[in-house]
Design a protein around this motif. Structure first.
Motif, PDB file in Angstrom:
ATOM      1  N   SER A   1     -32.143 -11.269 -17.105  1.00 53.95           N
ATOM      2  CA  SER A   1     -31.872  -9.830 -17.042  1.00 53.95           C
ATOM      3  C   SER A   1     -31.039  -9.474 -15.818  1.00 53.95           C
ATOM      4  O   SER A   1     -31.292  -9.961 -14.717  1.00 53.95           O
ATOM      5  CB  SER A   1     -33.195  -9.047 -16.995  1.00 53.95           C
ATOM      6  OG  SER A   1     -32.948  -7.656 -16.912  1.00 53.95           O
ATOM      7  N   LYS A   2     -30.041  -8.632 -16.048  1.00 55.07           N
ATOM      8  CA  LYS A   2     -29.291  -7.990 -14.980  1.00 55.07           C
ATOM      9  C   LYS A   2     -29.449  -6.473 -15.082  1.00 55.07           C
ATOM     10  O   LYS A   2     -28.538  -5.706 -14.781  1.00 55.07           O
ATOM     11  CB  LYS A   2     -27.820  -8.395 -15.057  1.00 55.07           C
ATOM     12  CG  LYS A   2     -27.576  -9.860 -14.706  1.00 55.07           C
ATOM     13  CD  LYS A   2     -26.094 -10.191 -14.623  1.00 55.07           C
ATOM     14  CE  LYS A   2     -25.889 -11.640 -14.187  1.00 55.07           C
ATOM     15  NZ  LYS A   2     -24.440 -11.980 -14.082  1.00 55.07           N
ATOM     16  N   SER A   3     -30.639  -6.080 -15.511  1.00 55.60           N
ATOM     17  CA  SER A   3     -30.987  -4.666 -15.639  1.00 55.60           C
ATOM     18  C   SER A   3     -32.373  -4.456 -15.057  1.00 55.60           C
ATOM     19  O   SER A   3     -33.283  -5.257 -15.300  1.00 55.60           O
ATOM     20  CB  SER A   3     -30.977  -4.239 -17.109  1.00 55.60           C
ATOM     21  OG  SER A   3     -31.606  -2.976 -17.274  1.00 55.60           O
ATOM     22  N   ASP A   4     -32.549  -3.379 -14.329  1.00 51.59           N
ATOM     23  CA  ASP A   4     -33.865  -3.067 -13.753  1.00 51.59           C
ATOM     24  C   ASP A   4     -34.866  -2.612 -14.822  1.00 51.59           C
ATOM     25  O   ASP A   4     -36.062  -2.548 -14.553  1.00 51.59           O
ATOM     26  CB  ASP A   4     -33.723  -1.964 -12.700  1.00 51.59           C
ATOM     27  CG  ASP A   4     -32.928  -2.416 -11.479  1.00 51.59           C
ATOM     28  OD1 ASP A   4     -32.880  -3.636 -11.234  1.00 51.59           O
ATOM     29  OD2 ASP A   4     -32.361  -1.545 -10.786  1.00 51.59           O
ATOM     30  N   ALA A   5     -34.380  -2.295 -16.014  1.00 47.91           N
ATOM     31  CA  ALA A   5     -35.262  -1.747 -17.055  1.00 47.91           C
ATOM     32  C   ALA A   5     -36.088  -2.814 -17.766  1.00 47.91           C
ATOM     33  O   ALA A   5     -37.107  -2.500 -18.382  1.00 47.91           O
ATOM     34  CB  ALA A   5     -34.435  -0.973 -18.080  1.00 47.91           C
ATOM     35  N   PHE A   6     -35.662  -4.098 -17.669  1.00 52.30           N
ATOM     36  CA  PHE A   6     -36.350  -5.156 -18.404  1.00 52.30           C
ATOM     37  C   PHE A   6     -36.495  -6.397 -17.533  1.00 52.30           C
ATOM     38  O   PHE A   6     -35.587  -6.761 -16.777  1.00 52.30           O
ATOM     39  CB  PHE A   6     -35.596  -5.508 -19.692  1.00 52.30           C
ATOM     40  CG  PHE A   6     -35.559  -4.380 -20.675  1.00 52.30           C
ATOM     41  CD1 PHE A   6     -36.598  -4.175 -21.564  1.00 52.30           C
ATOM     42  CD2 PHE A   6     -34.483  -3.492 -20.690  1.00 52.30           C
ATOM     43  CE1 PHE A   6     -36.579  -3.119 -22.465  1.00 52.30           C
ATOM     44  CE2 PHE A   6     -34.447  -2.435 -21.586  1.00 52.30           C
ATOM     45  CZ  PHE A   6     -35.505  -2.245 -22.468  1.00 52.30           C
ATOM     46  N   MET A   7     -37.649  -7.048 -17.682  1.00 53.26           N
ATOM     47  CA  MET A   7     -37.952  -8.257 -16.924  1.00 53.26           C
ATOM     48  C   MET A   7     -38.072  -9.440 -17.867  1.00 53.26           C
ATOM     49  O   MET A   7     -38.351  -9.276 -19.069  1.00 53.26           O
ATOM     50  CB  MET A   7     -39.271  -8.072 -16.161  1.00 53.26           C
ATOM     51  CG  MET A   7     -39.264  -6.932 -15.160  1.00 53.26           C
ATOM     52  SD  MET A   7     -40.888  -6.707 -14.414  1.00 53.26           S
ATOM     53  CE  MET A   7     -41.144  -8.324 -13.670  1.00 53.26           C
ATOM     54  N   VAL A   8     -37.868 -10.629 -17.312  1.00 54.90           N
ATOM     55  CA  VAL A   8     -38.051 -11.848 -18.097  1.00 54.90           C
ATOM     56  C   VAL A   8     -39.465 -11.868 -18.669  1.00 54.90           C
ATOM     57  O   VAL A   8     -40.441 -11.585 -17.967  1.00 54.90           O
ATOM     58  CB  VAL A   8     -37.789 -13.094 -17.234  1.00 54.90           C
ATOM     59  CG1 VAL A   8     -38.169 -14.366 -17.997  1.00 54.90           C
ATOM     60  CG2 VAL A   8     -36.318 -13.146 -16.816  1.00 54.90           C
ATOM     61  N   GLY A   9     -39.569 -12.154 -19.956  1.00 54.29           N
ATOM     62  CA  GLY A   9     -40.855 -12.177 -20.637  1.00 54.29           C
ATOM     63  C   GLY A   9     -41.151 -10.936 -21.451  1.00 54.29           C
ATOM     64  O   GLY A   9     -42.028 -10.955 -22.317  1.00 54.29           O
TER      65      GLY A   9
END
Length: 340
Positions: free
Chosen positions: A74-82
């Motif tokens: 991810s290169k977005s603060d809205a989503f995390m790995v997993g």
């Protein structure tokens, strides 16, 4: 990365399994490992070349408009790995490469979190036919539906029919009616909890509607079938009712009695998502997600194919009249994404 891509417009066999590079990420994007992807009748329309955007410049194209997966970078603060996510982006499978592949790079705006307790297949089924969103917008935006009104959505096995019935019940319809092409399918629908299903092999549509509504007709028709059924649906309308044409699985030409339009003071609307502002669609999607969370919506799965059998999967959806959604399972489980 494995993907289903068509390089020419044509029959089902143009859906070919190919090996392509994994997409790289730009700022603000998220890499999703696709788990289950949906099939929509429009996917067949696009690939067969019967869509207005079907030009040589639009090829090659990876199919698929929707799916469910997990974030792997991810290169977005809205989503995390997993994070488990719904995937549905503007132009996917039409003017931009779609979801029928192992990995999709998408803007955060194209993703939303899958609620806990909903598995990948049912998450993909929820999005697959766009029936829930079509039904909700057709009822609330076009028909200005009010609780207590009656709704007809033909074809209980299809996305628009089945899912509009579920939405109508959640919105407070007094009657939510559908149809089945055979006694077997009608009985299956009733066993699944759909009380008012007209068996068209035994009874005409208008006769069935008038029987169920005690002669009044229905206030709203959301027609995802069209063809010869459209004239019958219009004839089943109550005075001042609305018919929303949302698909043409039964054919692109229809015969109607114009007196049904005049004497019933009928309103007829053509449905396309292009009519709605982005914020309207977003609000509808948020409302539907609440309905899903509270159990009012029950995504129904007919069959799940492996991604490698895309041609057979699309043919099954189009020709076999399944009861519920047809999905494909992306085979990414044994493959790790390349670092992005």
């Amino acid at each position: 990365m494995k993907a289903i891509q068509y390089r020419s417009y044509g029959d089902y066999s143009e859906n070919r399994l190919v090996e392509l590079p994994q997409p790289s990420l730009n700022d603000g994007e998220v890499l999703v490992a696709m788990r289950t992807v949906g099939i929509n009748p429009l996917d067949n329309t696009f690939r067969s070349g019967h869509y207005y955007g079907a030009t040589p410049e639009n090829l090659p194209r990876i199919g698929g408009q929707t799916g469910a997966g997990a974030v792997v970078a991810s290169k977005s603060d809205a989503f995390m790995v997993g994070d488990r996510v719904f995937v549905r982006g503007p132009g996917f499978g039409i003017s931009a490469d779609g979801t029928w592949r192992e990995f999709v790079a998408a803007r955060a705006a194209s993703l939303s979190h899958i609620p806990d307790g909903i598995d990948d297949n049912h998450a993909a089924a929820y999005l697959a036919g766009a029936g829930y969103l079509t039904g909700y917008l057709a009822l609330t935006e076009f028909a200005k539906f009010k609780p207590g009104q009656s709704v007809l959505a033909p074809a209980i096995g299809g996305a628009v029919g089945m899912e509009t019935v579920q939405v109508a019940r959640r919105l407070g319809a007094s009657l939510a009616i559908s149809t089945a092409s055979s006694t077997e399918k009608a009985e299956r629908a009733r066993e699944a909890g759909y009380e008012h299903v007209i068996d068209l092999s035994r009874e005409g549509l208008k006769d069935g509607v008038l029987r169920i509504t005690e002669g009044k007709g229905v206030d709203v028709v959301v027609d995802g079938v069209s063809g010869k059924l459209t004239g019958e649906a219009l004839a089943s309308l109550a005075f001042g009712g609305t018919v929303v044409i949302a698909g043409y699985a039964g054919g692109r030409e229809a015969e109607v009695n114009v007196t049904d339009i005049i004497w019933k003071a009928a309103t007829i609307r053509g449905f396309t998502f292009r009519l709605f502002a982005q914020q309207t669609v977003a609000a509808a999607s948020a409302a539907l997600l609440e309905f899903l969370n509270d159990g009012a919506l029950q995504p129904t799965i007919d069959r799940v194919f492996p991604l490698s059998e895309a041609a057979d999967a699309v043919r099954h959806l189009i020709e076999d009249r399944p009861f519920g959604r047809v999905l494909m399972r992306a085979q990414h489980a044994q493959r790790r994404p390349v670092s992005t």
